[in-house]
Write a protein that holds these residues in place. Structure first.
Motif, PDB file in Angstrom:
ATOM      1  N   ALA A 214      68.977  -2.254 101.858  1.00  0.00           N
ATOM      2  CA  ALA A 214      70.850  -1.738 101.667  1.00  0.00           C
ATOM      3  C   ALA A 214      70.929  -0.510 102.855  1.00  0.00           C
ATOM      4  O   ALA A 214      70.150   0.464 103.680  1.00  0.00           O
ATOM      5  CB  ALA A 214      71.213  -1.199 100.704  1.00  0.00           C
ATOM      6  N   SER A 215      71.730  -0.170 103.745  1.00  0.00           N
ATOM      7  CA  SER A 215      72.376   0.099 104.775  1.00  0.00           C
ATOM      8  C   SER A 215      73.071   1.678 104.592  1.00  0.00           C
ATOM      9  O   SER A 215      72.734   2.724 105.134  1.00  0.00           O
ATOM     10  CB  SER A 215      72.779  -0.227 106.197  1.00  0.00           C
ATOM     11  N   VAL A 216      73.290   1.869 102.749  1.00  0.00           N
ATOM     12  CA  VAL A 216      73.749   2.876 102.735  1.00  0.00           C
ATOM     13  C   VAL A 216      73.419   2.700 101.009  1.00  0.00           C
ATOM     14  O   VAL A 216      73.263   2.536 100.582  1.00  0.00           O
ATOM     15  CB  VAL A 216      75.469   2.818 102.517  1.00  0.00           C
ATOM     16  N   ALA A 217      73.424   4.917 100.939  1.00  0.00           N
ATOM     17  CA  ALA A 217      72.613   4.575 100.033  1.00  0.00           C
ATOM     18  C   ALA A 217      73.138   6.121  99.073  1.00  0.00           C
ATOM     19  O   ALA A 217      73.648   6.699  99.734  1.00  0.00           O
ATOM     20  CB  ALA A 217      71.113   5.366  99.901  1.00  0.00           C
ATOM     21  N   PRO A 218      73.272   6.280  98.058  1.00  0.00           N
ATOM     22  CA  PRO A 218      74.154   7.070  96.775  1.00  0.00           C
ATOM     23  C   PRO A 218      73.359   8.567  97.166  1.00  0.00           C
ATOM     24  O   PRO A 218      71.779   8.706  97.761  1.00  0.00           O
ATOM     25  CB  PRO A 218      74.307   7.141  95.939  1.00  0.00           C
TER      26      PRO A 218
END
Length: 142
Positions: free
Chosen positions: A86-90
């Motif tokens: 995934a290229s986005v994380a929280p």
């Protein structure tokens, strides 16, 4: 509407045109794609600040919204290979410097939890480079 990344590249190009494609110290300017991630992120931050100031000046609106608080969950761009693809994380906000600049603890999809400091708000992570010093709200603008 152009993205902040597109505004940043436009600003960089305009800077080059105004200086004869020379840096502040007279060296040849690298192309946009040759800039380091850090330098491109700085141009994105500058473009975002100019865009927000222009919007506020034209509309009188408070474009910063309510701003982040410690404990808010935001999204940050990450290296996909370090985040299960995934290229986005929280990320959890750990320090608020201003309505647009925060420190966070990134909660990636794996065993690594990292800290990131002085991240600047952008309206979208579209086009953000992995690991860029930017953040956005999880559900869009606030």
């Amino acid at each position: 509407m152009p993205t902040t990344l597109e505004f940043a590249e436009t600003g960089y190009t305009a800077y080059g045109q105004s200086t004869g494609l020379l840096t502040h110290d007279g060296a040849p300017m690298p192309g946009w794609d040759e800039l380091s991630d850090r330098t491109r992120a700085a141009w994105v931050q500058a473009a975002g600040a100019v865009a927000l100031a222009a919007i506020a000046g034209l509309t009188g609106a408070d474009v910063g919204g309510s701003g982040p608080d410690v404990g808010d969950v935001v999204l940050v761009p990450v290296v996909p290979d370090e985040n299960n693809g995934a290229s986005v994380a929280p990320a959890i906000v750990t320090r608020v410097w201003s309505k647009s600049v925060v420190n966070v603890r990134v909660l990636g999809d794996g065993n690594t939890i990292t800290w990131r400091t002085s991240l600047s708000y952008v309206e979208s992570l579209d086009g953000a480079l992995p690991g860029a010093a930017v953040w956005t709200w999880t559900g869009g603008e606030r």
